[in-house]
Design an enzyme around this catalytic site. Structure first.
Site, PDB file in Angstrom:
ATOM      1  N   LYS A  62       0.837  -1.204   0.000  1.00 42.69           N
ATOM      2  CA  LYS A  62       0.000   0.000   0.000  1.00 42.69           C
ATOM      3  C   LYS A  62       0.873   1.255   0.000  1.00 42.69           C
ATOM      4  O   LYS A  62       0.696   2.158  -0.822  1.00 42.69           O
ATOM      5  CB  LYS A  62      -0.901  -0.022   1.242  1.00 42.69           C
TER       6      LYS A  62
ATOM      7  N   ASP B 252      -5.941  -0.311  -0.308  1.00 43.97           N
ATOM      8  CA  ASP B 252      -6.040  -0.396   1.150  1.00 43.97           C
ATOM      9  C   ASP B 252      -7.366  -1.057   1.485  1.00 43.97           C
ATOM     10  O   ASP B 252      -8.056  -1.596   0.614  1.00 43.97           O
ATOM     11  CB  ASP B 252      -5.911   0.993   1.792  1.00 43.97           C
TER      12      ASP B 252
END
Ligand code: SF4
Length: 218
Positions: A126, A144
């Site tokens: 991420k 995410d």
């Protein structure tokens, strides 16, 4: 949601999210255009509220805007500056280690490849994707918890975890949406398509969404 519906979905999201607050790491990116600040604020943001991330990042960068300035700070001071971010002591150590390696191995510059970024302690997919997209404007898809949850609810992908969602999106999502999908879905997930009890009754995407796994909604 059928693959072609994504164009309409993105159009609606662009309109809807205009009224909502921009995610904190994007605020940092837009204000600084600094891959280092994107990287560090992304680390601060993990398991931390957006307001705290914005304030902690601002305090830290006022004191140390570059890896060279950061590596000279004591760990206790970094921890104090980013408090009350979650896991602030561990993050302070990670921030210092990253800064030292950037100075020693990269001449103080943040590398712009996914593999090199992933080699830093505390940097997951991420964070690495956010540095590429927001810090360098390079293609990447930052998945995410919001992106993973919402793409699965739509029925656009059917995956078990964020890494698998990233891979599915790389195959399915038109490249022109790769960079902005994270900002759009973080804002949408925080304001309307909540983890628990999403507000489906007022959602403009409801006719496109399969609501996979949504047991309770408003
Ligand atoms: S209809 Fe409900 S589950 Fe689907 S995107 Fe909208 S809020 Fe989320």
């Amino acid at each position: 949601m059928k693959p072609d519906d994504i164009h309409r979905a993105i159009g609606i999201l662009r309109e809807e999210t205009r009224a909502w607050r921009t995610p904190s790491v994007t605020v940092v990116a837009e204000a600084s255009r600094s891959p280092f600040k994107v990287l560090i604020s992304c680390i601060i943001s993990l398991r931390t509220k957006d307001e705290v991330t914005t304030q902690s990042s601002a305090r830290l960068f006022d004191r140390a805007p570059t890896p060279e300035a950061m590596e000279g700070l004591p760990a206790e001071e970094v921890a104090r500056l980013i408090y009350p971010a979650g896991f602030y002591r561990t993050k302070a150590e990670q921030i210092l280690e990253i800064s030292r390696r950037l100075v020693a191995e990269y001449g103080g510059r943040v590398p712009d490849s996914l593999d090199e970024l992933l080699a830093f302690r505390g940097v997951g997919r991420k964070t690495a994707n956010l540095v590429l997209t927001l810090g360098f404007g390079k293609p990447g898809i930052c998945v995410d918890t919001h992106v993973h949850r919402i793409c699965n609810r739509w029925g656009y992908v059917a995956t078990k975890n964020p890494d698998a969602t990233e891979m599915a999106l790389r195959a399915l999502l038109p490249p022109e949406y790769w960079i902005e999908i994270n900002d759009l879905l973080v804002a949408f997930g925080q304001n309307l398509c909540h983890p628990v009890s999403p507000r489906c009754s007022i959602c403009r995407l409801s006719d496109l969404c399969s609501r996979v796994g949504v047991a309770q909604s408003r």
